[in-house]
Design a protein around this motif. Structure first.
Motif, short mmCIF file in Angstrom:
data_model
loop_
_atom_site.label_atom_id
_atom_site.label_comp_id
_atom_site.label_asym_id
_atom_site.label_seq_id
_atom_site.Cartn_x
_atom_site.Cartn_y
_atom_site.Cartn_z
N SER A 143 49.90 61.85 -24.91
CA SER A 143 48.30 62.11 -24.93
C SER A 143 47.85 61.94 -23.41
O SER A 143 46.83 62.93 -22.93
N PRO A 171 53.68 51.35 -22.62
CA PRO A 171 52.83 52.65 -23.58
C PRO A 171 54.06 53.14 -24.35
O PRO A 171 55.17 53.34 -24.09
N SER A 212 49.97 58.15 -16.66
CA SER A 212 50.74 58.67 -17.78
C SER A 212 52.25 59.46 -17.11
O SER A 212 53.18 59.24 -17.62
N GLU A 226 51.56 57.41 -26.62
CA GLU A 226 50.51 57.23 -25.52
C GLU A 226 50.56 57.90 -24.43
O GLU A 226 49.75 58.54 -23.64
#
Length: 362
Positions: free
Chosen positions: A46, A39, A55, A43
């Protein structure tokens, strides 16, 4: 031979078994695909702001990386998340190995999630000085908390950082806060001279102790006790209850000998049990009392500002050191000078001077 290979290839495709050439092609494609799936910084940002744990974990892995190529991406993520941080309570928990830090944190963290809090635990595991590996077993020791949807546990290796504070723990706090965690707990390896590093990144510093381990005050450095905002005598259950109460009295006496804190706070001594959950509520009540006092007298904000300055200086030192050791010329000269020092051809101080002169002339 040609026909045989053609038959093998055809047979392989027919039976679903890839021929060597096909395997190579597929492997290369798979590797390329994995590289493409990494990513982007945008990305990850976010995802973190949306509270996505995957993430968050990927971003923390990125900032913990020693690969110099990851630095720019990591800095982009940290800078983007910074405006969304500063909204949590940061609690440092330390104590000698065996004091029950992990079990206490699980009981304490579960209590907080029961109050509707979102809790992130940054647990720092000691790295072996021989193999440089770490067990990273905190998730296995916090079986209940790890299943809690409002909790996030991230074990990290201490690496070569003195005192067991992971090199990027400070940045990890920022990311956890941006992901929506309002309580961040930092568990350290144990009591050591660099516990000041933990103290310099938290709002409340908690020292865990156990009773019945000989002289209750023996082995505790004065500096550690001076930094502590509260001392908790852990494992106060069963036959240890009376001993824990006696230890509480001794620590209270000791704290009265220390100078007053700039925060205006008088450190408290409590007892707790991670098994019976006795004392856990009192610990949280003490922390909230401290936060109210330091918010009212503005010490909370002043301390945060001082911590930011401290970590700016720490980051400068760290990046200078990394730049020094990653310099190709220095790497070559370092090998030569190490041999010269080993053979008593050059003193350690003279060798260091030579290396530094070359570095600053670059």
């Amino acid at each position: 031979m040609k026909n045989s290979n053609s038959k093998t290839s055809a047979l392989s495709e027919k039976e679903g078994v890839a021929a060597p050439e096909i395997l190579k092609t597929k492997s290369a494609a798979a590797i390329q695909g994995l590289r493409k799936k990494q990513p982007s910084a945008e990305e990850l940002i976010s995802g973190i702001l949306a509270g996505n744990i995957t993430s968050l974990s990927r971003a923390i892995t990125l900032i913990e990386s020693t690969n110099i190529n990851h630095l720019a991406k990591a800095n982009t993520i940290i800078n983007a998340c910074l405006p969304y941080s500063k909204k949590s309570i940061r609690i440092g928990i330390t104590g000698v190995p065996g004091v029950g830090k992990s079990t206490f944190i699980e009981a304490f963290g579960t209590y907080l999630t029961g109050l509707g809090k979102k809790v992130a635990v940054l647990a720092v595991d000691p790295s072996s000085t021989i193999s440089h590996g770490s067990i990273l077993g905190d998730k296995t020791r916090m079986e209940e908390l790890v299943k809690d949807k409002n909790a996030y546990i991230r074990p990290s290796a201490s690496g070569e950082t003195l005192g067991g504070v992971a090199r990027k723990t400070r940045e990890s706090i920022t990311l956890c806060e941006a992901a929506g965690f309002d309580t961040v707990i930092i568990e350290t390896v144990g009591v050591g001279q660099s516990e000041t590093a933990v103290h310099s990144m938290v709002d409340f510093f908690l020292l865990l102790k156990i009773s019945g381990a000989g002289d209750e005050l023996q082995g505790i450095k004065r500096g550690i006790m001076e930094m502590a905002d509260a001392i908790v005598i852990n494992k106060a259950d069963g036959e240890n209850i009376a001993k824990a109460r006696a230890a509480k009295v001794e620590f209270n006496r000791a704290l009265h000998l220390f100078p007053a804190k700039n925060s205006g706070w008088n450190p408290k001594v409590m007892t707790s049990s991670s098994i019976t959950k006795e004392g856990i509520e009192e610990v949280w009540k003490t922390i909230t009392e401290y936060l109210k006092l330091t918010s009212d007298n503005n010490y909370f904000e002043v301390k945060r500002q001082e911590q930011n300055q401290y970590w700016m200086m720490e980051t400068i030192e760290e990046q200078l050191k990394n730049d020094f050791y990653n310099n190709p010329t220095i790497q070559k000269l370092l090998i030569e000078n190490k041999k010269a020092v080993q053979n008593n051809e050059l003193s350690p101080f003279a060798a260091a001077t030579v290396l530094l002169e070359h570095y600053f002339k670059k």
